[in-house]
Design an enzyme around this catalytic site. Structure first.
Site, PDB file in Angstrom:
ATOM      1  N   TYR A  44       8.650   6.744  17.249  1.00  0.00           N
ATOM      2  CA  TYR A  44       8.636   6.708  15.779  1.00  0.00           C
ATOM      3  C   TYR A  44       9.749   7.625  15.243  1.00  0.00           C
ATOM      4  O   TYR A  44      10.493   7.236  14.327  1.00  0.00           O
ATOM      5  CB  TYR A  44       7.262   7.142  15.259  1.00  0.00           C
TER       6      TYR A  44
ATOM      7  N   SER B 217       0.838  -1.207   0.000  1.00  0.00           N
ATOM      8  CA  SER B 217       0.000   0.000   0.000  1.00  0.00           C
ATOM      9  C   SER B 217       0.869   1.251   0.000  1.00  0.00           C
ATOM     10  O   SER B 217       2.104   1.164   0.047  1.00  0.00           O
ATOM     11  CB  SER B 217      -0.944   0.008   1.217  1.00  0.00           C
TER      12      SER B 217
HETATM   13  N1  LIG Z   1       2.594   8.575   5.111  1.00  0.00           N
HETATM   14  C1  LIG Z   1       3.421   9.544   5.472  1.00  0.00           C
HETATM   15  O1  LIG Z   1       3.031  10.712   5.616  1.00  0.00           O
HETATM   16  C2  LIG Z   1       4.874   9.248   5.701  1.00  0.00           C
HETATM   17  C3  LIG Z   1       5.736  10.325   5.965  1.00  0.00           C
HETATM   18  C4  LIG Z   1       7.086  10.071   6.156  1.00  0.00           C
HETATM   19  C5  LIG Z   1       7.553   8.775   6.077  1.00  0.00           C
HETATM   20  N2  LIG Z   1       6.695   7.742   5.844  1.00  0.00           N
HETATM   21  C6  LIG Z   1       7.255   6.385   5.758  1.00  0.00           C
HETATM   22  O2  LIG Z   1       6.840   5.798   4.546  1.00  0.00           O
HETATM   23  C7  LIG Z   1       6.932   4.383   4.653  1.00  0.00           C
HETATM   24  C8  LIG Z   1       5.708   3.760   4.011  1.00  0.00           C
HETATM   25  O3  LIG Z   1       4.559   4.115   4.746  1.00  0.00           O
HETATM   26  P1  LIG Z   1       3.172   4.540   4.074  1.00  0.00           P
HETATM   27  O4  LIG Z   1       2.909   5.923   4.475  1.00  0.00           O
HETATM   28  O5  LIG Z   1       3.150   4.183   2.636  1.00  0.00           O
HETATM   29  O6  LIG Z   1       2.153   3.644   4.934  1.00  0.00           O
HETATM   30  P2  LIG Z   1       1.264   2.376   4.586  1.00  0.00           P
HETATM   31  O7  LIG Z   1       0.320   2.679   3.480  1.00  0.00           O
HETATM   32  O8  LIG Z   1       0.699   1.957   5.886  1.00  0.00           O
HETATM   33  O9  LIG Z   1       2.321   1.301   4.073  1.00  0.00           O
HETATM   34  C9  LIG Z   1       3.165   0.655   4.966  1.00  0.00           C
HETATM   35  C10 LIG Z   1       3.696  -0.593   4.318  1.00  0.00           C
HETATM   36  O10 LIG Z   1       4.570  -1.260   5.247  1.00  0.00           O
HETATM   37  C11 LIG Z   1       4.134  -2.587   5.412  1.00  0.00           C
HETATM   38  N3  LIG Z   1       4.394  -3.112   6.754  1.00  0.00           N
HETATM   39  C12 LIG Z   1       4.095  -2.553   7.947  1.00  0.00           C
HETATM   40  N4  LIG Z   1       4.464  -3.383   8.941  1.00  0.00           N
HETATM   41  C13 LIG Z   1       5.004  -4.482   8.359  1.00  0.00           C
HETATM   42  C14 LIG Z   1       5.563  -5.682   8.846  1.00  0.00           C
HETATM   43  N5  LIG Z   1       5.618  -5.966  10.160  1.00  0.00           N
HETATM   44  N6  LIG Z   1       6.039  -6.582   7.954  1.00  0.00           N
HETATM   45  C15 LIG Z   1       5.973  -6.352   6.621  1.00  0.00           C
HETATM   46  N7  LIG Z   1       5.454  -5.220   6.099  1.00  0.00           N
HETATM   47  C16 LIG Z   1       4.967  -4.299   6.956  1.00  0.00           C
HETATM   48  C17 LIG Z   1       2.622  -2.536   5.178  1.00  0.00           C
HETATM   49  O11 LIG Z   1       2.166  -3.837   4.916  1.00  0.00           O
HETATM   50  P3  LIG Z   1       0.615  -4.272   5.195  1.00  0.00           P
HETATM   51  O12 LIG Z   1      -0.126  -3.849   3.967  1.00  0.00           O
HETATM   52  O13 LIG Z   1       0.683  -5.735   5.375  1.00  0.00           O
HETATM   53  O14 LIG Z   1       0.159  -3.519   6.421  1.00  0.00           O
HETATM   54  C18 LIG Z   1       2.575  -1.597   3.989  1.00  0.00           C
HETATM   55  O15 LIG Z   1       2.912  -2.270   2.794  1.00  0.00           O
HETATM   56  C19 LIG Z   1       7.097   4.079   6.135  1.00  0.00           C
HETATM   57  O16 LIG Z   1       8.443   3.737   6.379  1.00  0.00           O
HETATM   58  C20 LIG Z   1       6.764   5.403   6.815  1.00  0.00           C
HETATM   59  O17 LIG Z   1       7.473   5.550   8.025  1.00  0.00           O
HETATM   60  C21 LIG Z   1       5.367   7.956   5.643  1.00  0.00           C
END
Ligand SMILES: NC(=O)c1ccc[n+]([C@@H]2O[C@H](COP(=O)([O-])OP(=O)(O)OC[C@H]3O[C@@H](n4cnc5c(N)ncnc54)[C@H](OP(=O)(O)O)[C@@H]3O)[C@@H](O)[C@H]2O)c1
Length: 305
Positions: A188, A25
């Site tokens: 975090y 995702s």
């Molecule tokens: N969204 C923001 O504003 C933002 C800002 C700065 C940095 N980030 C970083 O961006 C990265 C991606 O996050 P996102 O925003 O795209 O969120 P997201 O849509 O929740 O995606 C997170 C992804 O990580 C996977 N994941 C989480 N826990 C896991 C585990 N134990 N084992 C395997 N996979 C796991 C999820 O898999 P599942 O589908 O199975 O849950 C999903 O594919 C993260 O490192 C986050 O810290 C996000």
């Protein structure tokens, strides 16, 4: 050095083997689709087989019939044994890795320990990437000019005091009164600081190998992030969505780091909006980066397959 720069100018992600975590995702899925559209082979590392198959279908669709591999490697990034199994599977099934993207991430509002005895946010966001990367390092080196990209965050600034190495499972941050003052957010922040320090130390250790490391901030992105932490967290994220970027925009710098010829010669830096940025002072602390590496080594040393 000269020869390397000439080679870098010919870098293209077309035909490269790109392994990405957290591609079921959000930012990871958007990046995987964009890279597949550029004819890179894609391997996703995911914990949920059903979500993974859905993501694979979307990635194939983005590739629009081009002859690329789209493969699944199952791993729960909170479990060291699961990561070790996945790494062995990757070694067995993938001919090479040109780009490794450590993108999976989460935030746990309630303190939880993993089977390895590590605090959950730390395990998923930092130890998982550390272990997966080190297990795959020789394969990356074999590929000649590989890249390792780690999704960090502007949230690293929250960890103003740096990583609290004296409290490795964050007992204090999740206890009264820190818990009420946003301790989970600070935890975090520590893990996102760890992503930047890990990248800097990794780059040092990879000098002369041809493998480069980068970390980046995707900005505030509307994804599934923080949706499993109760109603209050979901409501907060719903408000933040108004100010957030799309996952495609959030993935832009990741895709650029994977495909751009320009960044090839530089290693260890932090990026946002397709530009090198200076992270907070605690993310430029070389001693902390070295200490983080040693702590991570110790925290993953005794786990088995
Ligand atoms: N969204 C923001 O504003 C933002 C800002 C700065 C940095 N980030 C970083 O961006 C990265 C991606 O996050 P996102 O925003 O795209 O969120 P997201 O849509 O929740 O995606 C997170 C992804 O990580 C996977 N994941 C989480 N826990 C896991 C585990 N134990 N084992 C395997 N996979 C796991 C999820 O898999 P599942 O589908 O199975 O849950 C999903 O594919 C993260 O490192 C986050 O810290 C996000």
């Amino acid at each position: 050095m000269k020869e390397r720069m000439v080679k870098e100018q010919t870098w293209t992600v077309q035909g490269k083997w790109v392994l990405i975590t957290g591609a079921t995702s959000g930012i990871g899925l958007a990046a995987a689709k964009a890279l597949a559209a550029r004819e890179a082979h894609i391997g996703i590392v995911a914990r949920n087989p059903v979500k993974a198959q859905d993501a694979i279908a979307q990635i194939r669709e983005a590739a629009a019939g081009q002859q690329i591999a789209v493969d699944l490697f199952l791993a729960d990034m909170s479990s060291q044994s699961s990561i070790r199994h996945a790494a062995a599977d990757i070694w067995a099934r993938w001919p090479r890795i040109d780009v490794l993207v450590n993108n999976a991430g989460a935030m746990y509002v309630q303190r939880k320990l993993t089977d390895d005895g590590q605090e959950m946010t730390w395990a998923v966001n930092h130890l998982g990437p550390y272990l997966l990367t080190t297990l795959l390092l020789d394969r990356l080196k074999e590929s000649g000019q590989a890249r390792i990209i780690t999704t960090a965050s502007h949230g690293h600034k929250m960890a103003r005091k740096g990583i609290r190495f004296e409290d490795p499972t964050a007992q204090r941050l999740y206890s009264f009164p820190q818990a009420l003052l946003g301790g989970a957010n600070f935890r975090y922040g520590e893990t996102k600081l760890a992503n930047i320090l890990f990248t800097a130390e990794l780059a040092k250790r990879l000098e002369g190998t041809g493998v480069s490391a980068y970390s980046f901030d995707p900005g505030l992105v509307a994804t599934n992030f923080n949706q499993d932490n109760g109603l209050l967290a979901r409501m907060t994220m719903a408000v933040m969505r108004r100010f957030s970027r799309t996952p495609e925009k959030g993935a832009e710098t990741l895709v650029w780091l994977a495909e751009s010829a320009d960044v090839g010669g530089i290693s260890g830096a932090y990026y946002a909006d397709m530009q090198e940025r200076t992270p907070a002072p605690q993310a430029r602390d070389a001693n902390a980066a070295r200490q983080l590496w040693e702590v991570s080594e110790a925290q993953t040393r005794n786990s088995a397959m």
